[in-house]
Motif scaffolding. Structure first.
Motif, PDB file in Angstrom:
ATOM      1  N   ASP A  53       0.827  -1.209   0.000  1.00  0.00           N
ATOM      2  CA  ASP A  53       0.000   0.000   0.000  1.00  0.00           C
ATOM      3  C   ASP A  53       0.861   1.260   0.000  1.00  0.00           C
ATOM      4  OD1 ASP A  53      -2.308  -1.503  -0.002  1.00  0.00           O
ATOM      5  OD2 ASP A  53      -2.683  -1.274   2.166  1.00  0.00           O
ATOM      6  N   LEU A  54       1.922   1.253   0.790  1.00  0.00           N
ATOM      7  CA  LEU A  54       2.830   2.402   0.837  1.00  0.00           C
ATOM      8  C   LEU A  54       3.452   2.664  -0.528  1.00  0.00           C
ATOM      9  CD1 LEU A  54       4.771   1.881   4.186  1.00  0.00           C
ATOM     10  CD2 LEU A  54       3.365   3.836   3.601  1.00  0.00           C
ATOM     11  N   ILE A  55       3.939   1.616  -1.143  1.00  0.00           N
ATOM     12  CA  ILE A  55       4.594   1.754  -2.440  1.00  0.00           C
ATOM     13  C   ILE A  55       3.591   2.201  -3.506  1.00  0.00           C
ATOM     14  CG2 ILE A  55       5.776   0.481  -4.281  1.00  0.00           C
ATOM     15  CD1 ILE A  55       7.076  -1.189  -1.973  1.00  0.00           C
ATOM     16  N   ARG A  56       2.410   1.609  -3.494  1.00  0.00           N
ATOM     17  CA  ARG A  56       1.377   1.979  -4.468  1.00  0.00           C
ATOM     18  C   ARG A  56       1.024   3.456  -4.325  1.00  0.00           C
ATOM     19  NH1 ARG A  56      -2.506  -1.006  -2.888  1.00  0.00           N
ATOM     20  NH2 ARG A  56      -1.944  -2.852  -4.062  1.00  0.00           N
ATOM     21  N   TYR A  57       0.852   3.896  -3.104  1.00  0.00           N
ATOM     22  CA  TYR A  57       0.501   5.295  -2.868  1.00  0.00           C
ATOM     23  C   TYR A  57       1.606   6.220  -3.371  1.00  0.00           C
ATOM     24  CZ  TYR A  57      -1.040   9.547  -0.539  1.00  0.00           C
ATOM     25  OH  TYR A  57      -1.442  10.844  -0.280  1.00  0.00           O
ATOM     26  N   GLN A  58       2.855   5.866  -3.064  1.00  0.00           N
ATOM     27  CA  GLN A  58       3.966   6.715  -3.480  1.00  0.00           C
ATOM     28  C   GLN A  58       4.081   6.816  -4.991  1.00  0.00           C
ATOM     29  OE1 GLN A  58       7.039   4.906  -0.880  1.00  0.00           O
ATOM     30  NE2 GLN A  58       7.478   7.012  -0.332  1.00  0.00           N
ATOM     31  N   ASN A  88       1.500  11.105  -8.219  1.00  0.00           N
ATOM     32  CA  ASN A  88       1.524  11.775  -9.521  1.00  0.00           C
ATOM     33  C   ASN A  88       0.338  12.713  -9.715  1.00  0.00           C
ATOM     34  OD1 ASN A  88       3.931  10.630 -10.450  1.00  0.00           O
ATOM     35  ND2 ASN A  88       2.870   8.749 -10.998  1.00  0.00           N
ATOM     36  N   ARG A  89      -0.647  12.630  -8.825  1.00  0.00           N
ATOM     37  CA  ARG A  89      -1.810  13.498  -8.927  1.00  0.00           C
ATOM     38  C   ARG A  89      -1.497  14.858  -8.309  1.00  0.00           C
ATOM     39  NH1 ARG A  89      -5.901   9.824  -5.949  1.00  0.00           N
ATOM     40  NH2 ARG A  89      -7.100  11.731  -5.952  1.00  0.00           N
ATOM     41  N   VAL A 144      -8.614  18.341   0.416  1.00  0.00           N
ATOM     42  CA  VAL A 144      -7.579  17.796  -0.452  1.00  0.00           C
ATOM     43  C   VAL A 144      -6.297  18.604  -0.282  1.00  0.00           C
ATOM     44  CG1 VAL A 144      -9.151  16.780  -2.155  1.00  0.00           C
ATOM     45  CG2 VAL A 144      -8.396  19.144  -2.438  1.00  0.00           C
ATOM     46  N   VAL A 145      -5.175  17.920  -0.458  1.00  0.00           N
ATOM     47  CA  VAL A 145      -3.858  18.530  -0.310  1.00  0.00           C
ATOM     48  C   VAL A 145      -2.942  17.937  -1.377  1.00  0.00           C
ATOM     49  CG1 VAL A 145      -4.064  18.951   2.184  1.00  0.00           C
ATOM     50  CG2 VAL A 145      -3.126  16.781   1.358  1.00  0.00           C
ATOM     51  N   PRO A 146      -1.840  18.583  -1.670  1.00  0.00           N
ATOM     52  CA  PRO A 146      -0.862  17.953  -2.561  1.00  0.00           C
ATOM     53  C   PRO A 146      -0.360  16.651  -1.927  1.00  0.00           C
ATOM     54  CG  PRO A 146      -0.400  20.292  -2.318  1.00  0.00           C
ATOM     55  CD  PRO A 146      -1.455  19.945  -1.300  1.00  0.00           C
TER      56      PRO A 146
END
Length: 163
Positions: A9-14, A19-20, A60-62
């Motif tokens: 999950d950590l890797i997927r999120y990163q 990129n959003r 929402v935040v960066p």
């Protein structure tokens, strides 16, 4: 097994969500929780707490805005002799999002490296670019506690709902 899923999950999120332009704040907070859970597995005598107040799904935040502060808190509080801790809070009030990250400091301070301070300079520059005059960043180091307090003025934008 559960640890591997968390790491996944950590890797997927990163890689995916970072990129959003913006992510849901609650999703970013979950990322911090997963990161700190892994740190608890890795280290003995390490605890953390994350509190939220008035944080809702529409904020929402960066992406990855807060992780440099949390990484620094974890990196600089490793104390082989005593327990170490990180306390984090997010509070929304009157259009201001306040993030506070506090960490214990080891009894014996680590020797600074050449790269010390570069991460905070980079995040300060990123905040200037993202929020210009709509944020304050205060960093204090007193009584064995290192504290970062970041306040962001959320912009009300009816067209895009972006901060």
């Amino acid at each position: 097994s559960a640890l591997l899923y968390r790491l996944e999950d950590l890797i997927r999120y990163q890689f995916a969500d970072s990129n959003r332009d913006y992510v849901n704040l609650l999703t970013d907070i979950q990322f911090l929780r997963d990161f700190l859970d892994l740190e608890q597995v890795r280290r003995e005598n390490f605890t953390y707490n994350i509190e939220t107040e008035n944080v809702t799904n529409d904020i929402v935040v960066p992406p990855l805005l807060f992780i440099p502060f949390v990484e620094n808190a974890v990196k600089h509080n490793n104390d082989g002799e005593n327990g170490s801790w990180v306390n984090i809070s997010f509070c929304l009030a009157d259009g201001l999002l306040t993030f506070v990250c506090q960490n214990s400091k080891p009894a014996i301070a680590p020797v600074p490296t050449k790269a010390s301070g570069i991460g905070l300079k980079n995040i300060s520059r990123r905040l200037e670019l993202l929020y210009n005059n709509r944020h304050t960043l205060q960093i204090t180091d007193e009584n064995g506690i290192f504290t970062v307090r970041l306040t962001i003025e959320l912009k009300v934008d009816s067209d895009s709902n972006r901060n």
